[in-house]
Design an enzyme around this catalytic site. Sequence first.
Site, short mmCIF file in Angstrom:
data_model
loop_
_atom_site.label_atom_id
_atom_site.label_comp_id
_atom_site.label_asym_id
_atom_site.label_seq_id
_atom_site.Cartn_x
_atom_site.Cartn_y
_atom_site.Cartn_z
N ALA A 66 -34.61 1.45 22.55
CA ALA A 66 -34.24 0.20 21.88
C ALA A 66 -33.26 -0.57 22.77
O ALA A 66 -32.63 -0.01 23.65
CB ALA A 66 -33.60 0.50 20.53
N GLY A 112 -36.56 4.69 20.73
CA GLY A 112 -37.53 3.88 20.01
C GLY A 112 -38.90 3.87 20.64
O GLY A 112 -39.91 3.67 19.95
N GLU A 115 -40.52 7.03 19.50
CA GLU A 115 -40.75 6.86 18.06
C GLU A 115 -41.95 5.95 17.80
O GLU A 115 -42.74 6.21 16.88
CB GLU A 115 -39.47 6.31 17.42
CG GLU A 115 -38.37 7.36 17.33
CD GLU A 115 -36.96 6.83 17.50
OE1 GLU A 115 -36.06 7.64 17.78
OE2 GLU A 115 -36.76 5.60 17.38
N GLU A 135 -30.76 9.73 21.26
CA GLU A 135 -29.83 9.00 20.39
C GLU A 135 -28.51 9.72 20.14
O GLU A 135 -27.46 9.08 20.03
CB GLU A 135 -30.51 8.68 19.04
CG GLU A 135 -31.49 7.53 19.08
CD GLU A 135 -32.93 7.96 19.34
OE1 GLU A 135 -33.86 7.20 19.04
OE2 GLU A 135 -33.11 9.09 19.86
#
Length: 260
Positions: A66, A112, A115, A135
């Site tokens: 992200a 992300g 994911e 993360e």
Amino acid sequence: MSYQNITLNYEDLTAILRINRPKKLNALNRDTIQELHKALLEIQDDDQVAVTILTGAGEKAFVAGADIAEFADYSVEEGEALAANGQKKLFNIVENFPKPVIAAINGFALGGGLELAMAAHFRTASTNAKMGLPETSLGVIPGYGGTQRLAQLVGKGKAMEMIMTAGMINADEAHRLGLVNHVFAPEDLLDQTQRIANKISKNSIVAITSAVEAVNAGFSYNKDGYATEIKAFGKAFGTEDFKEGTQAFLKKRKPDFPGK
């Protein structure tokens, strides 16, 4: 439709959807998530598309995570809204998309990015791919369904290890764990993934859509996978694709599914 952070191209019955922010290693930000949302709706409404390949522009990254600068100063409430909106607009849509979505992981798929790849129906990877959920090294946990889908795909113990260490695994280990289905040389990744997509597109997309729903129901806390399968199985008998498929089999010819 015009896009700034993604590209959407078509090849035969396949939509090739690329995250196109190579200078940022294709990092996900709000605008990119919104564009992916719109592109998926466009693909869903296009009767000429049977399969979607989701990949990243360039050779370095699928999605390297992200865009941290965008949310570094968020409050608790803003952080929760970020996760909820991302799930609703993109990740859950990909997972439950009525047409097959294959993630072709070229290079880094972190945070992300992994994911997003895990939300796809299955994954291929280049030999230079690296995957992980880093993360916890930033003081946060994986979002966008990362804690749930990783455990479903590789098992609870390995998911815990990957999340706790914030480490990366290579393509070979990802293949061994079942996180990716196939590993190809970087220069062959898209062509080989397209070959799989072509094989899928010869089958009944109506049936595949129902199969996706049934498989996903088995991983949902509030659905009965067996009951969903029974209902979908029965519903198939009323489709034109079923009639075409069975007649083609009985007459020893290849089916030409109408998609109805």
